[in-house]
Design a protein around this motif. Structure first.
Motif, short mmCIF file in Angstrom:
data_model
loop_
_atom_site.label_atom_id
_atom_site.label_comp_id
_atom_site.label_asym_id
_atom_site.label_seq_id
_atom_site.Cartn_x
_atom_site.Cartn_y
_atom_site.Cartn_z
N LEU A 68 -30.51 -71.61 57.86
CA LEU A 68 -31.21 -70.59 58.04
C LEU A 68 -32.43 -70.45 59.21
O LEU A 68 -32.88 -71.04 58.66
CB LEU A 68 -30.95 -69.60 57.17
CG LEU A 68 -29.77 -68.90 56.92
CD1 LEU A 68 -30.25 -68.23 55.31
CD2 LEU A 68 -28.89 -68.02 57.76
N GLU A 69 -32.86 -69.82 60.40
CA GLU A 69 -33.46 -69.90 61.21
C GLU A 69 -34.62 -68.90 60.70
O GLU A 69 -33.59 -67.70 60.24
CB GLU A 69 -33.18 -70.46 62.75
CG GLU A 69 -32.57 -71.02 63.27
CD GLU A 69 -32.61 -70.98 64.68
OE1 GLU A 69 -33.27 -70.49 65.15
OE2 GLU A 69 -31.53 -71.17 64.95
N LEU A 70 -35.70 -69.28 60.13
CA LEU A 70 -36.63 -67.48 60.55
C LEU A 70 -36.66 -67.05 61.35
O LEU A 70 -37.64 -67.40 62.81
CB LEU A 70 -37.98 -68.65 59.72
CG LEU A 70 -38.75 -67.48 59.15
CD1 LEU A 70 -38.88 -66.45 58.29
CD2 LEU A 70 -40.59 -68.31 58.67
N SER A 71 -36.45 -65.83 61.68
CA SER A 71 -35.82 -65.40 62.85
C SER A 71 -37.57 -64.52 63.33
O SER A 71 -38.03 -64.44 64.01
CB SER A 71 -35.09 -64.68 63.16
OG SER A 71 -35.17 -63.08 62.02
N ALA A 72 -37.88 -63.97 62.15
CA ALA A 72 -39.82 -63.09 61.65
C ALA A 72 -40.21 -63.39 60.74
O ALA A 72 -39.02 -63.61 59.72
CB ALA A 72 -39.24 -61.97 62.89
N VAL A 73 -41.78 -63.46 60.72
CA VAL A 73 -42.45 -63.41 59.76
C VAL A 73 -42.36 -61.38 59.59
O VAL A 73 -43.18 -60.81 60.40
CB VAL A 73 -43.49 -63.85 59.07
CG1 VAL A 73 -44.29 -63.14 58.46
CG2 VAL A 73 -42.89 -65.26 59.51
N ASN A 74 -42.26 -60.25 58.78
CA ASN A 74 -42.49 -58.98 58.45
C ASN A 74 -43.61 -58.70 57.90
O ASN A 74 -43.24 -58.47 56.49
CB ASN A 74 -41.25 -58.66 57.91
CG ASN A 74 -41.50 -56.95 58.51
OD1 ASN A 74 -42.63 -56.52 58.67
ND2 ASN A 74 -40.25 -56.50 58.92
N VAL A 75 -44.18 -58.35 57.92
CA VAL A 75 -45.86 -57.95 57.09
C VAL A 75 -46.16 -56.53 56.67
O VAL A 75 -45.86 -55.66 58.01
CB VAL A 75 -47.20 -58.76 58.57
CG1 VAL A 75 -48.02 -58.37 57.20
CG2 VAL A 75 -47.01 -60.20 58.60
N ASP A 76 -45.83 -56.61 55.67
CA ASP A 76 -46.04 -54.98 54.92
C ASP A 76 -47.67 -54.92 55.11
O ASP A 76 -48.84 -55.57 54.82
CB ASP A 76 -45.67 -55.50 53.40
CG ASP A 76 -45.85 -54.15 52.91
OD1 ASP A 76 -46.73 -53.48 52.33
OD2 ASP A 76 -44.94 -52.83 52.99
N ILE A 77 -48.04 -53.46 55.37
CA ILE A 77 -49.00 -52.73 55.43
C ILE A 77 -49.28 -51.69 55.08
O ILE A 77 -50.53 -51.02 56.20
CB ILE A 77 -50.48 -53.60 56.99
CG1 ILE A 77 -49.24 -53.11 58.20
CG2 ILE A 77 -50.21 -55.05 57.14
CD1 ILE A 77 -49.66 -52.37 59.61
N LYS A 78 -48.66 -51.21 54.93
CA LYS A 78 -48.64 -49.83 53.81
C LYS A 78 -48.51 -50.11 52.68
O LYS A 78 -48.81 -48.50 52.22
CB LYS A 78 -46.97 -49.32 54.64
CG LYS A 78 -45.39 -50.14 54.20
CD LYS A 78 -44.18 -49.39 53.69
CE LYS A 78 -43.83 -49.94 53.37
NZ LYS A 78 -43.32 -51.64 53.25
N ASP A 79 -49.05 -50.69 51.58
CA ASP A 79 -49.13 -49.92 50.36
C ASP A 79 -50.87 -49.52 49.96
O ASP A 79 -51.37 -49.21 50.39
CB ASP A 79 -49.26 -51.55 49.82
CG ASP A 79 -50.23 -51.32 48.16
OD1 ASP A 79 -49.76 -50.18 47.57
OD2 ASP A 79 -49.50 -52.85 47.95
#
Length: 325
Positions: A68-79
């Motif tokens: 699999l390719e890594l399409s994107a890194v999704n960064v969580d900034i809602k904690d």
């Protein structure tokens, strides 16, 4: 017609919660990869930072193991532990610094794993009530912090995802116009948009128009495929299950404007398991593209360019959908 690579958001293959209950069990990264790998039409996976990427060498090994390719890194900034009163737009400099640090680390990981793109939905930015925030300072902090992050490195794109109704009643970044506004204010070539189709519907937009506006400024970097009922909720339904004709228009438009990025997917599998839900979404995308390929796209474009031709457009489209007897 163009063929786009399809990706799945790994977050939807683990625990899913709303205000009422939890719908899926907690799963390890290895378990999420094994589930995504069952989907024949999926070539990529979107991983969440920090949760999926606490062990970067493990993520690299799993990407190689499953092809699999890594399409994107999704960064969580809602904690809410850190970002209860905002992240990128917070009055608290510590909160802004932490959000920026997370995004910059996400960019570094994306570069390390060959993705070249980070996305984030700034859900902590917004308000519920009149007199709750100072709009001028909130937008100033928002723009300045995004500028700081985008300047971290030029070889990774930063794609912001606008959302009209969640987590606050009034998110700051809630439509395509504000998305273009922040891109213009930050004025960095590596800042653009992740167009979540369901969010665009929830904002009362035609996603094809939103995509056109973003592409006209070179800001359509990434996409999340899904659908919803258009009542403002973020239901993450199977693409084309509600807005079939709008989805056809969007795919037609993406081909015409030359979009070359991924078609990612955010599909909420509440009553379904994630593999079946994401599999159905990928199949719908494939079949809607195949349906368009049966037609003369230049003829559709010619009809659309003429005034008052909607009846002829739908006569042409429906003739390929429902053969005459």
């Amino acid at each position: 017609m163009r063929q786009w690579k399809l990706s799945a958001n790994a977050a939807f293959f683990g625990a899913q919660r709303d205000r009422y209950t939890q719908y899926q069990p907690n799963r390890t990264l290895e378990e999420k990869f094994a589930l995504v790998a069952q989907l024949d039409l999926i070539e990529g996976i979107e991983l969440k930072y920090p949760f999926d990427l606490e062990n970067v060498p493990l993520a690299r090994r799993l990407l190689e193991q499953y092809g699999l390719e890594l399409s994107a890194v999704n960064v969580d900034i809602k904690d809410a532990t850190f970002f209860r009163f905002g992240a990128l737009s917070a009055q608290d400099a510590n909160a802004r610094d932490l959000a920026a640090t997370r995004l910059c680390r996400g960019m570094d990981i994306a570069a390390e794993l060959g993705a070249g793109l980070v996305t984030t939905c700034p859900l902590a930015e917004g308000y519920d009530y009149p007199f709750e925030i100072d709009y001028g300072s909130a937008w100033r902090y928002f723009i300045n912090t995004v500028q700081q992050v985008a300047s971290h490195r030029d070889d990774v794109k930063l794609a912001l995802e606008y959302q009209p109704h969640d987590m606050q009643a009034k998110p700051l970044l809630n439509n395509v116009g504000k998305m273009l506004h922040i891109c213009a204010e930050v004025d960095r070539p590596n800042l653009g948009a992740n167009l979540d189709v369901g969010h665009s519907f929830a904002a009362g937009e035609a996603p094809a128009e939103a995509a056109t506006l973003l592409a006209s400024k070179g800001k359509l970097f990434y996409m999340h495929s899904n659908d919803n009922t258009g009542d403002g909720g973020d239901w993450d339904m199977i693409s084309g299950s509600v807005h079939f004709w709008h989805w056809l228009e969007l795919l037609f438009t993406l081909d015409r404007i030359g979009y070359e990025g991924w078609l990612g997917a955010d599909i909420a599998a509440h009553q379904l398991d994630a593999v079946r839900a994401f599999g159905a979404n990928a199949l719908m995308l494939q079949r809607m593209i195949a349906f368009l390929e049966r037609m003369d796209l230049d003829e559709i474009a010619r009809l659309v360019e003429e005034d008052g031709k909607s009846p002829e457009v739908y006569a042409y489209l429906s003739s390929h959908l429902i053969p005459e007897t």
